[in-house]
Design a protein around this motif. Structure first.
Motif, PDB file in Angstrom:
ATOM      1  N   GLY A 171     -12.445 -43.870  53.316  1.00 17.19           N
ATOM      2  CA  GLY A 171     -12.407 -44.352  52.248  1.00 17.19           C
ATOM      3  C   GLY A 171     -14.310 -44.710  52.056  1.00 17.19           C
ATOM      4  N   ALA A 172     -14.813 -44.761  50.776  1.00 20.23           N
ATOM      5  CA  ALA A 172     -16.550 -44.239  51.645  1.00 20.23           C
ATOM      6  C   ALA A 172     -16.601 -45.412  49.746  1.00 20.23           C
ATOM      7  CB  ALA A 172     -16.896 -42.989  50.431  1.00 20.23           C
ATOM      8  N   THR A 173     -17.507 -46.263  50.117  1.00 18.52           N
ATOM      9  CA  THR A 173     -18.219 -46.736  49.074  1.00 18.52           C
ATOM     10  C   THR A 173     -19.086 -45.676  47.730  1.00 18.52           C
ATOM     11  OG1 THR A 173     -20.624 -46.931  50.105  1.00 18.52           O
ATOM     12  CG2 THR A 173     -18.729 -48.790  50.310  1.00 18.52           C
ATOM     13  N   VAL A 174     -19.246 -45.662  47.226  1.00 24.10           N
ATOM     14  CA  VAL A 174     -20.241 -44.881  46.070  1.00 24.10           C
ATOM     15  C   VAL A 174     -20.905 -45.427  45.717  1.00 24.10           C
ATOM     16  CG1 VAL A 174     -20.458 -42.825  44.037  1.00 24.10           C
ATOM     17  CG2 VAL A 174     -18.369 -43.222  45.468  1.00 24.10           C
ATOM     18  N   GLN A 175     -22.351 -45.175  44.917  1.00 26.92           N
ATOM     19  CA  GLN A 175     -23.074 -46.808  44.426  1.00 26.92           C
ATOM     20  C   GLN A 175     -23.852 -45.367  43.328  1.00 26.92           C
ATOM     21  OE1 GLN A 175     -25.941 -48.885  46.738  1.00 26.92           O
ATOM     22  NE2 GLN A 175     -27.770 -48.074  45.571  1.00 26.92           N
TER      23      GLN A 175
END
Length: 155
Positions: free
Chosen positions: A144-148
């Motif tokens: 998973g990855a954070t997205v901004q």
């Protein structure tokens, strides 16, 4: 109407990536974009069914398959020769309720008939290990990855 928001403190520089390659997409029509990089490559992005373009979901799948191919290429070439034919099929159905892909399936197709059973098993172990350790796209999807997103005015 355009909404503008200042980049949060400590926000990453989205103009370049680790290798200093710039990536961006530009709107070219109704639900049509062209993805570009600073090395001169481009890819057409559109909705599913649009001629001569990839949907974003298709690009995600292609990125995964391409990453697996690049990660395993050295091992395959080393044992099967520089001209080895490799095709990686990738698929996955979207879950419309969650608006995501719950599972992606890859199939790496390569002729292993020239190898004996022991050499085949060793190569498969190395290929799996190489992909697990070096396919950034697969590792990102699994973890998973954070997205901004920051919305700004023109640059």
């Amino acid at each position: 109407m355009t909404t503008e928001q200042a980049a949060p403190q400590g926000a990453p520089d989205v103009t370049t990536n680790a290798d200093n390659t710039q990536l961006w997409v530009e709107r070219t029509g109704v639900r049509r974009y062209t993805g570009r990089n600073s090395r001169g490559a481009e890819v057409l992005i559109g909705s599913v069914g649009d001629e001569a373009s990839f949907s974003p979901g298709e690009l995600l799948k292609i990125a995964l398959a391409g990453c697996s191919g690049l990660a395993s290429d050295s091992a395959l070439r080393h044992r099967l020769g520089d001209d080895v034919d490799v095709t990686i099929h990738v698929s996955g159905m979207a879950d419309d309720e969650q608006d995501r892909y719950p599972a992606l399936l890859e199939e790496l197709v390569v002729d292993l008939s020239a190898l004996d059973a022991a050499a085949r098993d060793r190569l498969l172990t190395v290929v799996h290990r190489s992909i697990e350790q070096h396919c950034t796209v697969g590792r990102t999807l699994e973890a998973g990855a954070t997205v901004q997103l920051t919305v700004t005015g023109e640059r």
